[in-house]
Design a protein around this motif. Structure first.
Motif, short mmCIF file in Angstrom:
data_model
loop_
_atom_site.label_atom_id
_atom_site.label_comp_id
_atom_site.label_asym_id
_atom_site.label_seq_id
_atom_site.Cartn_x
_atom_site.Cartn_y
_atom_site.Cartn_z
N ILE A 256 0.83 -1.21 0.00
CA ILE A 256 0.00 0.00 0.00
C ILE A 256 0.87 1.26 0.00
O ILE A 256 0.62 2.20 -0.76
CB ILE A 256 -0.93 -0.01 1.23
CG1 ILE A 256 -1.89 -1.20 1.15
CG2 ILE A 256 -1.72 1.30 1.34
CD1 ILE A 256 -2.52 -1.58 2.48
N LEU A 257 1.90 1.28 0.84
CA LEU A 257 2.79 2.44 0.91
C LEU A 257 3.53 2.65 -0.40
O LEU A 257 3.80 3.80 -0.80
CB LEU A 257 3.78 2.28 2.06
CG LEU A 257 3.18 2.29 3.47
CD1 LEU A 257 4.23 1.92 4.51
CD2 LEU A 257 2.57 3.65 3.79
N SER A 258 3.84 1.57 -1.09
CA SER A 258 4.50 1.67 -2.39
C SER A 258 3.60 2.37 -3.41
O SER A 258 4.05 3.21 -4.19
CB SER A 258 4.88 0.28 -2.90
OG SER A 258 5.47 0.35 -4.18
N GLU A 259 2.31 2.04 -3.38
CA GLU A 259 1.37 2.68 -4.29
C GLU A 259 1.22 4.17 -3.96
O GLU A 259 1.08 5.00 -4.86
CB GLU A 259 0.00 1.99 -4.17
CG GLU A 259 -1.10 2.59 -5.02
CD GLU A 259 -0.90 2.35 -6.51
OE1 GLU A 259 -1.56 3.06 -7.30
OE2 GLU A 259 -0.10 1.46 -6.88
N LEU B 72 -10.47 0.57 1.54
CA LEU B 72 -9.65 1.55 0.84
C LEU B 72 -10.36 2.89 0.75
O LEU B 72 -11.59 2.94 0.69
CB LEU B 72 -9.30 1.07 -0.56
CG LEU B 72 -8.51 -0.24 -0.69
CD1 LEU B 72 -8.32 -0.61 -2.15
CD2 LEU B 72 -7.15 -0.11 0.00
N ARG B 73 -9.56 3.94 0.69
CA ARG B 73 -10.11 5.27 0.44
C ARG B 73 -9.25 5.96 -0.64
O ARG B 73 -8.02 6.02 -0.51
CB ARG B 73 -10.13 6.12 1.70
CG ARG B 73 -10.56 7.58 1.44
CD ARG B 73 -10.77 8.34 2.73
NE ARG B 73 -12.01 7.94 3.38
CZ ARG B 73 -12.23 8.03 4.69
NH1 ARG B 73 -11.27 8.45 5.48
NH2 ARG B 73 -13.39 7.66 5.19
N ALA B 74 -9.91 6.42 -1.69
CA ALA B 74 -9.27 7.19 -2.76
C ALA B 74 -8.15 6.41 -3.44
O ALA B 74 -7.17 7.00 -3.92
CB ALA B 74 -8.76 8.53 -2.23
N MET B 75 -8.26 5.09 -3.46
CA MET B 75 -7.32 4.27 -4.21
C MET B 75 -7.98 2.95 -4.55
O MET B 75 -8.94 2.53 -3.88
CB MET B 75 -6.00 4.06 -3.44
CG MET B 75 -6.11 3.29 -2.15
SD MET B 75 -4.54 3.26 -1.20
CE MET B 75 -3.38 2.65 -2.41
N ASP B 76 -7.49 2.30 -5.57
CA ASP B 76 -8.07 1.04 -6.03
C ASP B 76 -6.94 0.14 -6.52
O ASP B 76 -6.48 0.26 -7.66
CB ASP B 76 -9.09 1.29 -7.14
CG ASP B 76 -9.78 0.00 -7.60
OD1 ASP B 76 -9.66 -1.01 -6.88
OD2 ASP B 76 -10.41 0.02 -8.67
N ILE B 77 -6.47 -0.73 -5.63
CA ILE B 77 -5.38 -1.64 -5.99
C ILE B 77 -5.71 -3.03 -5.46
O ILE B 77 -6.40 -3.18 -4.47
CB ILE B 77 -4.03 -1.17 -5.40
CG1 ILE B 77 -4.09 -1.14 -3.86
CG2 ILE B 77 -3.61 0.17 -5.96
CD1 ILE B 77 -2.74 -0.94 -3.20
N PRO B 78 -5.23 -4.07 -6.15
CA PRO B 78 -5.38 -5.42 -5.61
C PRO B 78 -4.47 -5.60 -4.40
O PRO B 78 -3.35 -5.10 -4.37
CB PRO B 78 -4.95 -6.31 -6.78
CG PRO B 78 -4.03 -5.45 -7.59
CD PRO B 78 -4.54 -4.05 -7.45
#
Length: 403
Positions: free
Chosen positions: A81-84, A384-390
């Motif tokens: 998550i931090l990487s994104e 999640l908030r304001a992001m969309d990642i697997p």
């Protein structure tokens, strides 16, 4: 179990405080309020006192106390998550002994993904000092990144919010479902009726013979409505069915997640989706107390010294998260979460070729993964908030359809 003098005195003061509260309320206190005071009353509640709570010398064991592998896997999910986000912070709610924070920071450091800051929201002054001392022993060079808070951050931040075994300690309201519209004294119950066959009582605490005792009163309109909604989702409850729910869940989730401008929340706890939680066969609810690694269903014993918890209704957590503007991105068992984050790889990295250490880590991993241990009882939900990642922790099994 024999108590030492200090424990006996502490429990006596906690009992006296609760009895005074009951008397001031007219002789009856809703269980939600009783649980709140028993756990959090300043200087008297379980989480406000100074007794050891976690580990072999405490009352219960959490996953971070079982093995560093748990924190390492959570760190891998945080790193993703931090990487994104390319930067960000971590906020841990209720950090226990500090072991999870230390394990996460150590693993993130090895990945080159240290957060800008690691904040710990901790209301217990005693636990805060224990956490600080533990982190100073293990990671003195990272201590400057750690900050303690007594309320959610006021300024928005991007990153990850972690809550491991926090939701189960939110005070719950207890109710009893009755099929008759006549109460135990023979009087007609004119409130709390759900339909012509069902009546809801609220269970509270009174005093009888100098002891705490359960006492039922007619449920108010809000509890009656909630119980009606819960009952329609399952087969009909039998007369005398008892359970609980958390009235403050939505407001609490809103409060602690509001500062998160962008990022993820990880809820980790023992619990069930609503359809499984309120099954007719679970007729006594899920309330459980912990004292010196012994479990009981008696919240009136060892007041101020024992933990009081209830299993988490993860459907309610999902609803509260959506109300707070979050998107539910994953829901799975702890076993599948850790497997998705390659706990086997973490074992190899931690062992570093030491076969004896690898074998010990394997034993710890089994406790985290096996269905009869923590593997299925504990669930993990990601929002999640304001992001969309697997998210890798949910790639093997996603149970959102059960919520």
């Amino acid at each position: 179990m024999t108590l030492d003098d200090a424990a006996t005195e502490h429990s006596a003061r906690a009992r006296a405080h609760l009895m005074n509260q009951i008397e001031a309320a007219g002789g009856w206190l809703a269980f939600e309020r009783f649980m709140d005071l028993a756990l959090y009353a300043p200087a008297l509640g379980y989480y406000s006192g100074g007794a050891q709570k976690l580990g072999a010398d405490g009352d219960f064991t959490t996953a971070p106390e079982v093995s560093r592998l748990f924190g390492a896997c959570v760190a891998v999910q945080c790193a993703e998550i931090l990487s994104e986000l390319r930067s960000g912070s971590v906020l841990e709610i209720g950090a226990g002994s500090g072991r999870l924070a230390a394990d996460i920071l150590a693993r993130l450091e090895s990945e080159g993904r240290l957060p800008e800051r690691y904040s710990i929201l901790e209301i217990s002054a005693d636990l805060r000092e224990r956490q600080r001392a533990y982190l100073e022993r293990r990671l003195p060079h990272l201590l400057a990144r750690v900050h303690w808070l007594d309320r959610p951050p006021e300024q928005p931040f991007e990153g990850v919010i972690l809550a491991n075994e926090v939701l189960d300690a939110l005070p719950v309201a207890r109710f009893r479902w009755r099929e008759s519209s006549v109460d135990e004294s023979g009087a007609v119950n004119k409130s709390g009726a759900v339909d012509e066959l069902g009546v809801v009582d609220e269970l509270g605490v009174a005093i009888s013979g100098g002891q705490f005792t359960w006492e039922a009163r007619n449920a108010n309109a809000a509890m009656t409505r909630i119980c009606a909604e819960l009952s329609t989702r399952n087969d009909r409850w039998d007369d005398g069915y008892v359970s609980e729910y958390c009235p403050r869940m939505s407001a609490w989730v809103q409060s602690v997640t509001q500062p998160l401008a962008r990022g993820a929340v990880l809820w980790i706890d023992y619990g069930l989706p609503r359809a499984q939680y309120y099954l007719p066969e679970r007729r006594d609810g899920t309330l459980v107390c912990h004292y010196r690694h012994r479990m009981s269903g008696d919240p009136f014993a060892h007041v101020g010294l024992q933990d009081i918890t209830a299993w988490v209704d993860f459907t309610r957590v999902a609803e509260a998260s959506r109300d707070a503007g979050l998107d539910v991105a994953g829901f799975t068992t702890q076993a599948h979460f850790l497997a998705g984050l390659q706990i086997d790889r973490e074992m190899q990295l931690a062992a570093g070729g030491d076969e004896n250490l690898f074998a010990r880590l394997g034993s710890e991993a089994r406790q985290l993964l096996l269905p009869g241990e923590m593997g299925e009882r504990f669930k993990v939900m990601a929002c999640l908030r304001a992001m969309d990642i697997p998210l890798s922790g949910f790639k093997i099994l996603d149970l959102r359809h059960t919520l």
